[in-house]
Design a protein around this motif. Structure first.
Motif, mmCIF file in Angstrom:
data_model
loop_
_atom_site.group_PDB
_atom_site.id
_atom_site.type_symbol
_atom_site.label_atom_id
_atom_site.label_comp_id
_atom_site.label_asym_id
_atom_site.label_seq_id
_atom_site.Cartn_x
_atom_site.Cartn_y
_atom_site.Cartn_z
ATOM 1 N N LYS A 43 78.875 77.504 29.608
ATOM 2 C CA LYS A 43 77.440 77.238 29.593
ATOM 3 C C LYS A 43 76.699 78.512 29.986
ATOM 4 C CE LYS A 43 76.176 72.752 30.344
ATOM 5 N NZ LYS A 43 76.105 71.512 31.084
ATOM 6 N N PHE A 60 78.497 79.896 33.175
ATOM 7 C CA PHE A 60 79.278 78.968 33.981
ATOM 8 C C PHE A 60 80.340 78.293 33.126
ATOM 9 C CE2 PHE A 60 76.483 79.139 37.615
ATOM 10 C CZ PHE A 60 75.270 79.510 37.069
ATOM 11 N N THR A 61 81.451 77.934 33.760
ATOM 12 C CA THR A 61 82.502 77.204 33.050
ATOM 13 C C THR A 61 82.488 75.767 33.517
ATOM 14 O OG1 THR A 61 83.839 79.196 32.991
ATOM 15 C CG2 THR A 61 84.964 77.128 32.538
ATOM 16 N N ARG A 114 61.154 77.997 32.599
ATOM 17 C CA ARG A 114 61.596 76.729 32.029
ATOM 18 C C ARG A 114 62.556 76.073 33.021
ATOM 19 N NH1 ARG A 114 65.501 80.274 29.697
ATOM 20 N NH2 ARG A 114 67.500 79.254 29.286
ATOM 21 N N PHE A 150 72.732 80.067 30.618
ATOM 22 C CA PHE A 150 71.288 79.868 30.730
ATOM 23 C C PHE A 150 70.657 81.239 30.555
ATOM 24 C CE2 PHE A 150 72.084 75.671 31.902
ATOM 25 C CZ PHE A 150 73.000 75.609 32.933
ATOM 26 N N ILE A 151 70.013 81.440 29.431
ATOM 27 C CA ILE A 151 69.513 82.778 29.132
ATOM 28 C C ILE A 151 68.219 83.042 29.886
ATOM 29 C CG2 ILE A 151 68.698 84.297 27.281
ATOM 30 C CD1 ILE A 151 70.712 82.965 25.475
ATOM 31 N N PRO A 152 68.204 84.084 30.719
ATOM 32 C CA PRO A 152 67.016 84.354 31.525
ATOM 33 C C PRO A 152 65.936 85.051 30.713
ATOM 34 C CG PRO A 152 68.704 85.982 31.997
ATOM 35 C CD PRO A 152 69.282 85.052 30.971
ATOM 36 N N ASN A 153 64.725 84.932 31.211
ATOM 37 C CA ASN A 153 63.597 85.698 30.673
ATOM 38 C C ASN A 153 63.288 85.356 29.214
ATOM 39 O OD1 ASN A 153 61.564 87.496 31.130
ATOM 40 N ND2 ASN A 153 62.772 89.294 30.591
ATOM 41 N N ASP A 188 76.331 86.228 35.854
ATOM 42 C CA ASP A 188 75.884 85.217 36.818
ATOM 43 C C ASP A 188 75.027 84.144 36.146
ATOM 44 O OD1 ASP A 188 73.062 86.862 38.455
ATOM 45 O OD2 ASP A 188 73.778 86.914 36.399
ATOM 46 N N ASN A 189 74.809 84.289 34.852
ATOM 47 C CA ASN A 189 74.108 83.244 34.106
ATOM 48 C C ASN A 189 75.078 82.404 33.295
ATOM 49 O OD1 ASN A 189 71.197 84.035 34.492
ATOM 50 N ND2 ASN A 189 72.054 85.946 33.713
ATOM 51 N N LYS A 198 64.807 85.624 36.258
ATOM 52 C CA LYS A 198 65.443 84.841 35.198
ATOM 53 C C LYS A 198 64.467 83.946 34.439
ATOM 54 C CE LYS A 198 69.848 84.917 37.459
ATOM 55 N NZ LYS A 198 71.192 84.837 36.935
ATOM 56 N N LYS A 199 63.355 83.651 35.063
ATOM 57 C CA LYS A 199 62.350 82.810 34.430
ATOM 58 C C LYS A 199 62.889 81.409 34.162
ATOM 59 C CE LYS A 199 59.087 85.999 34.059
ATOM 60 N NZ LYS A 199 59.379 86.764 35.282
ATOM 61 N N TYR A 200 63.783 80.937 35.035
ATOM 62 C CA TYR A 200 64.159 79.541 34.976
ATOM 63 C C TYR A 200 64.538 79.070 36.377
ATOM 64 C CZ TYR A 200 69.194 80.985 34.622
ATOM 65 O OH TYR A 200 70.441 81.523 34.805
ATOM 66 N N ASN A 221 69.667 77.550 26.255
ATOM 67 C CA ASN A 221 70.735 76.944 27.049
ATOM 68 C C ASN A 221 71.908 76.724 26.111
ATOM 69 O OD1 ASN A 221 68.754 76.755 29.061
ATOM 70 N ND2 ASN A 221 68.227 74.667 28.463
ATOM 71 N N GLU A 255 72.777 70.063 28.583
ATOM 72 C CA GLU A 255 72.777 71.489 28.264
ATOM 73 C C GLU A 255 71.959 72.339 29.223
ATOM 74 O OE1 GLU A 255 73.899 71.159 23.650
ATOM 75 O OE2 GLU A 255 72.152 70.236 24.539
#
Lengths: 628, 658
Positions: B140, B128-129, A296, B142-145, B125-126, A318-320, B91, A116
């Motif tokens: 998918k 994705f397939t 992270r 990915f959550i920023p911040n 841009d966060n 983005k902090k990742y 995520n 994930e």
């Protein structure tokens, strides 16, 4: 008349039996010893094209003898924007060598799933050719086209449990192509020839008997023989470089990753504010903690992004990020505070790493960390819980390639000293007549001994830690009274405090009570019996343990038999158990030091006996008798 | 647990209007978060949780599109992150079927609400397939911040052709606590569904009304809109000894029963078990496979060559099972249908459970046995519904052979398994016979897993035990050993499967009996020498007489259990040791005999130590578990039962020098 015409008929090609290939009976008995798989033929042709791309044609034929060798029935190859599998075909033959079937295109599966927290544009093509009866033979033919490549693929000749009948490798490249090669675990000779404008190099090997798959051996990833290359010219997605020595390899990665350090004005201001007037060491600690708190780990590998870090600004917003991005980000923060740092490639794994050869510039790394030369300090930027300057067993004591402005430098990361991997515990047990006990303990762990615990203390919920504690306990726990796990933020130290009820600690047998001395924290090490060990033994874990146990008698009970102390010394470690009988309790002090073990096969039984002796000594019990 | 929930309802008074026994939760709009939720620091009904789903809203709308009837699935979820240990909630992974004709993934919006109330939209841009394999893809994110105290909110829509199941089952309960979960279904008047649900109590919201739908593609029609809601569901995580967690997580699933389109006759989807059997028997990939000779003639001719005509009839079922299981390897897949044909599986030497077991049915029928395929839902796949005749509830096939009043099961997935047994996963209570004349459900009792150790030995002054042991494995225990023994050296096998706690033990003179009589218990005799079976200390020898047993430690480790413990097989084990003591040593004190029973004949432990004479003792430890399901209320008793058993396994005897 009849027999004669029969013979004629049988000679006609149409009457010959179906093609027999790779019958099993032709394999010599020497090759069957210790083998789960026998490679009948493994041929690779690696053709370097003038445009910097390459094609690879590979034939792999293996006879699978048993269940342990089943992995050989699966052929895989990865695909990504720079690499495509043009052909993948398989055939299966039975023990007699009869062809059972050919693979079809629809048998080829594609897998692109990841965890994930990961996303990558690479996926795996695989073909499985199984047969229900051992032994059987699989043959795979594969053709891969590389648009460009960063590292020439190595060829693995042999792994544990695999014997080889015939192996051949052929490299073709435009004349004048520069590269180095090295064979590991086997002495190979090269044959050079020329065909027009193409230079050809060939290597051959055969009749290699298998080495048994014995545990705790010195072979990294169980690979016993391989051929490795280091191609000099590199052109990867437009990035160019020369890989002729470690300096130039480092130069290339330095170039790829340098200058990607833009930060937002807010972050720059924050860094300046936090570090103003502080010493270097303090600045590093503050900025390392900043990355830890804010970011992270998320791994996004797209194209050259597999080798080139994302911009620091990306991580800032983005902090990742992954290991490259987080190291780069931390480097950018440090630069604002006036501290120079260098990224470094390394192979991260708790099980050790392949060795680097100074004279052979072929990187085998999977991770990136950060080094601060002015303080001789290392930072693991993907960890949210490591104390500053500590990296843990994951990257300790192995080679790393520093990317400095003057090119690459091969260095060694510090090892964690035996004394720093410590455990100090005091456990008090109040025994009761029915065999139950109230157990309370206080423990301190340091270095590698606290790596996992630290992770639970700082990155998992209390509930998850309680569940793990219950599951890992070697004695029965009924009720958890108190369980506190504390990690020191600045040092690799973790403290544990607990109080539990143990429903079945001692065994009651009439008027006697059998009480194990160290069961709340037993020490057990073992090796399987093996009179015929072939491989050298390697067990590198080393630590120092000091544990005190106080076992309080239930009222009305006295000691009938308390084991005397025991000390066992060897070149592999020291075990000492001291017992002291008091009026209403027995105090046990145990001291253990385990040294890193690298012993020849001939000493295997000796090491095994050492483990048996200390495990036996540790499992001792005392016997209490009810005073009438 | 109910008590705690009731008290929580009272606390939530300001947010909910309690209407009789129902709770009405006020759904918060996309992006609108209450102050209280922004400030929330922990979950009141699941105190250890590091994150919580505040609201989980789903809707399944069966609607007519340009591609025909489709289910529009809309999902909106809001997650609160209490602390840093839950940052992985940032995520996201949303699975969907890769084939665009089957499922179309439409919009996806994600946003992050910071503790101060600021809403940050998550940009593409966060996102994705991921193509996982040819059937499944994933979005998918990915959550920023992301920081502690944040709220993550996302919504998406997808269009699915899976009408029969109304897209898929909706789970109210997750592995983290859920404060409110609701599902709305919009079903046009032409469609009737049955509900397959599991809920811990009555729904907190169960509301229904009619709507009139106008469509660009059809005439207006009426639709029934139903909403189910549940609140305050604690997180539920996997545990050992369970069929599947999905059986216990609060959920609701659907099965299409009937379609009535005006002007046409009704199409029944849930008809009767007879109808379903008839349909499957006529199916090209099912019934045709074992009824048409042409589909399995290659197997038949090869079988006839291997097993001659004069073979006694009684031996034939075993021969069929052996032939199929050794010539076609199970590829690990559970299927209802043969995907390529039985002949193709035979040529490929590899097949699914459908290929293997339909081949068994085909051969048995050709030999004039009354063989019928049986459909089963494996333990992992979930429970079966004998009330609703639909095939999707099953995921695998075994063969069944009728004999008089009863019958025999055949499962060809393991060449070491005899006629009469299936693999462990298939023992899920019952199975359904695919035969239009006899479409019966059959209750299946799992066979007993049984192990016996019989030892006869003598002990010396140094604590070394020397003698003979006989180990007998019956039922699935025998099949398991026979499977593991394949290709292993006998002495290495016995070594690793006997007295593991005595690492210096040595075994030799190993003799297996009935190794290849697959339906008989497997027996092995061997001679052994076990140093340190007893520890000499001064005048004493402390002996642990039970050298080997079923388990040595309690397998139930968790202090609590919120759903039943479910064992696959009833279990029986016996350990008997006849021991000659060393000269001059006496067993001074005989430990008391023990007899412990679980309520309702659920299980029993019997332990005793007896003196045959001054020099010989006999130690007996017997244990059996005959009940397969233990409710959470019985968990403590079961845990204690195992504790008592391990106590007896680890028991020591004191031998004193006379």
């Amino acid at each position: 008349m009849k027999p004669f015409s029969l013979i004629l008929i049988c000679l006609a090609p149409a009457c010959l039996p179906a093609q027999i290939e790779y019958p099993v009976f032709t394999i010599t008995p020497e090759l069957r010893k210790h083998a789960n798989v026998i490679v009948r033929n493994h041929e690779t042709i690696f053709r370097v094209e003038a445009d910097g791309g390459a094609t690879v044609e590979e034939t792999y034929v293996a006879t699978i003898l048993n269940e342990e060798g089943k992995d050989a029935s699966i052929m895989t190859e990865s695909e990504d924007p720079f690499q495509k599998v043009k052909m993948l075909k398989g055939r299966v033959f039975d023990a007699m060598g009869q062809l059972v079937r050919n693979s079809k295109d629809e048998d080829i599966q594609l897998y692109g799933g990841a965890a994930e927290y990961e996303f990558s544009d690479s996926r795996v093509k695989y073909l499985r050719m199984e047969y229900p009866q051992f032994p059987y033979t699989v043959e795979f033919r594969k053709k891969t086209v590389l648009k460009n490549f960063l590292f020439a693929p190595s060829s693995i000749l042999q792994s544990l449990g695999v014997a080889v009948e015939h192996w051949h490798y052929r490299l073709e490249a435009p004349s004048g192509y520069k590269f180095q090669w090295k064979s590991q675990g086997i002495d190979l000779k090269v044959k050079e020839s020329q065909k027009g404008n193409t230079s050809i190099w060939e290597w051959d090997a055969g009749q290699l008997p298998a080495l048994p798959a014995e545990p705790h051996n010195p072979y990294f990833n169980d690979v016993t023989a391989s051929l490795m290359f280091a191609f000099e010219e590199v052109n990867y997605d437009g990035a160019r470089g020369k890989f002729k020595d470690w300096k130039s390899v480092g130069d290339f990665f330095y170039g790829l990753n340098n200058g990607r350090e833009t930060l937002t004005p807010q972050t720059i201001e924050l860094v300046k504010k936090l570090t103003d007037g502080k010493s270097n060491r303090e600045k590093i600690a503050i900025l390392y903690k900043l990355t830890q708190e804010q970011c992270r780990y998320v791994s996004i590998q797209l194209g050259i992004g597999g080798w080139q870090t994302l911009e620091a600004e990306f991580v800032d917003k983005k902090k990742y990020g992954d290991c490259k991005a987080l190291s780069n980000y931390t480097q950018a923060l440090l630069k604002v505070a006036g501290i120079e740092s260098w990224e470094a490639s390394i192979y991260g794994s708790d099980e050790g790493a392949p060795a680097c050869d100074e004279s052979f510039p072929r990187p085998r790394f999977n991770h990136m960390i950060l080094y601060i030369p002015s303080e001789d300090m290392w930072l693991e930027c993907t960890s949210k819980s490591n104390p500053v300057g500590y990296m843990g067993q994951f990257t300790a004591d192995r080679c790393a390639l520093l990317f400095t402005p003057d090119g690459g430098k091969l260095v060694k990361t510090p090892a964690i000293k035996l004394q720093d991997n410590y455990e100090q515990t005091t456990t008090t047990l109040s025994l009761r007549e029915d065999g139950t006990a109230q157990v309370s303990g206080k423990a301190f762990y340091g270095g590698a001994r606290q790596d996992d615990l630290r992770h639970y203390a700082l990155e998992k919920t209390k509930e998850e830690w309680e569940k793990v504690f219950m599951q890992q306990a070697k004695f029965s726990i009924g009720k958890l009274g108190n369980l506190a796990l504390d990690a020191n933020r600045d040092k690799p130290e973790v403290g544990l405090d607990f109080q539990v009820e143990s429903p079945k600690y001692a065994t009651v047998s009439g008027k006697r009570m059998f009480v194990p001395l160290t069961k709340t924290n037993p020490f057990k090490r073992s090796l399987p019996a093996n009179e015929t060990r072939v491989l050298d033994l390697q067990m590198l874990e080393s630590y120092a343990l000091a544990d005190t146990f106080v076992l309080q008698f239930p009222s009305g009970y006295g000691a009938e038999n308390v084991p005397a102390g025991k000390k066992i010394t060897s070149e592999y470690g020291v075990y000492e158990l001291k017992t002291e009988t008091l009026s209403d309790a027995v105090k046990v002090i145990r001291l253990i030091e385990m040294y890193p073990i690298q012993a020849p096969a001939a000493k295997y039984s000796e090491v095994r006996q050492f483990f048996l002796d200390i495990t036996k000594a540790d499992a001792q019990q005392m016997v209490l008798l009810k005073k009438t | 647990m109910l008590k705690t929930l009731l008290s929580v309802f009272l606390l939530w008074g300001s947010f909910h209007t309690i209407v009789s026994a129902q709770v009405t939760y006020k759904l918060e709009k996309w992006g609108k978060v209450s102050e209280a939720d922004l400030k929330l620091t922990h979950c009141s009904f699941d105190s250890g949780a590091s994150s919580m789903i505040l609201q989980d809203v789903g809707s399944m709308e069966l609607t007519y599109t340009r591609d025909g009837w489709r289910v529009l699935f809309n999902h909106r979820r809001r997650i609160k992150i209490f602390d840093e240990t839950a940052l992985d909630q940032g995520n996201l992974r949303i699975l969907y079927r890769a084939d665009k004709d089957v499922e179309k993934f439409k919009e996806l919006d994600i946003q992050l609400i910071l503790p101060n109330g600021e809403v940050q939209k998550v940009k593409s841009d966060n996102v994705f397939t991921e193509k996982i394999n040819k059937y499944v893809s994933a979005k998918k994110v990915f959550i920023p911040n992301l920081q502690k105290g944040c709220i993550v909110e996302y919504r998406y829509e997808l269009e699915s052709a899976f009408i029969a199941s109304l897209y898929e089952t909706w789970f109210f309960q997750q592995d983290i606590p859920v404060r409110w979960s609701q599902l709305s279904t919009t079903i046009p008047q032409y469609f009737t569904y049955v509900y397959l649900m599991h809920a811990p109590r009555k729904f907190d919201l169960n509301e229904n009304h009619q709507e009139s739908i106008t469509s660009a593609f059809t005439n207006p029609y009426g639709a029934s809109v139903t909403t189910f809601g549940l609140s305050h569901l604690p997180g539920i995580k996997d545990e050992p000894f369970i069929t599947t967690l999905e059986d216990y997580r609060a959920h609701i699933g659907f099965q299409l029963s009937e379609v009535i389109v005006p002007g046409r006759s009704s199409e029944k989807y849930l008809t009767s078990w007879e109808e379903l059997a008839k349909k499957m028997e006529e199916d090209e990939d099912f019934g045709a496979q074992y009824k048409n000779d042409g589909k399995f003639d290659k197997i038949w001719s090869a079988f006839r060559e291997a097993v001659p005509e004069n073979t006694p009839r009684a031996e034939l079922p075993e021969k069929v099972l052996r032939f199929v299981s050794t010539n076609i390897q199970w590829n690990g897949e559970n299927r209802r249908y043969s995907e390529a044909s039985l002949n193709a599986a035979f040529t490929k030497k590899s097949g699914s459970t459908a290929d293997l077991n339909l081949a068994v049915v085909a051969l048995l029928r050709k030999l004039k046995f009354d063989a019928i395929p049986m459909l089963i839902s494996t333990r992992e796949h979930g429970m079966m519904y004998d009330l609703y005749p639909f095939a999707d509830q099953f995921n695998t096939v075994v063969a069944f052979m009728l004999e008089g009043e009863g019958g025999q099961l055949l499962d060809a997935t393991n060449p070491k398994r005899p006629v009469g047994w299936m693999r462990a996963e298939c023992y899920n209570g019952q199975g359904w016979l695919v035969d239009q004349k006899r479409p019966n459900w059959v209750d299946i009792n799992a066979p007993e897993f049984s192990e016996t150790w019989l030892g006869s030995a003598k002990l010396n002054e140094e604590g070394v035990l020397e003698g003979h042991y006989t180990i007998i494995k019956s039922g699935p225990a025998a099949t398991q050993w026979r499977t593991e023994l394949e290709g292993e050296k006998e002495d290495a096998f016995i070594k690793s499967n006997f007295a593991a706690e005595f690492p210096e033990r040595m075994v030799d003179s190993i003799a297996f009996s009935e190794r290849n009589q697959l339906d008989k218990p497997l027996k092995v005799d061997f001679h052994c020498v076990v140093p340190n079976a007893a520890t000499p200390v001064n005048d004493f020898l402390y002996l642990r007489p039970v050298l080997d047993y079923f388990v040595v430690k309690n397998p139930l480790k968790n202090p609590h259990r919120s759903f039943p413990v479910n064992f696959t097989y009833p279990y029986k084990s016996q350990y008997v040791l006849n021991l000659e003591l060393p000269k001059g040593y006496l067993l001074e004190e005989i430990p008391p005999a023990a007899r412990i029973s679980l309520p309702e004949n659920g299980g029993k432990i019997q332990f005793s130590v007896g003196k045959a004479d001054e020099n010989h003792i006999q130690v007996i430890l017997k244990m059996n578990i005959s009940k397969l399901e233990f409710l959470p209320s019985e968990y403590d008793a079961l845990k204690q039962f195992f504790d008592l058993m391990t106590e007896k396994v680890q028991l020591q005897l004191a031998l004193k020098k006379a």
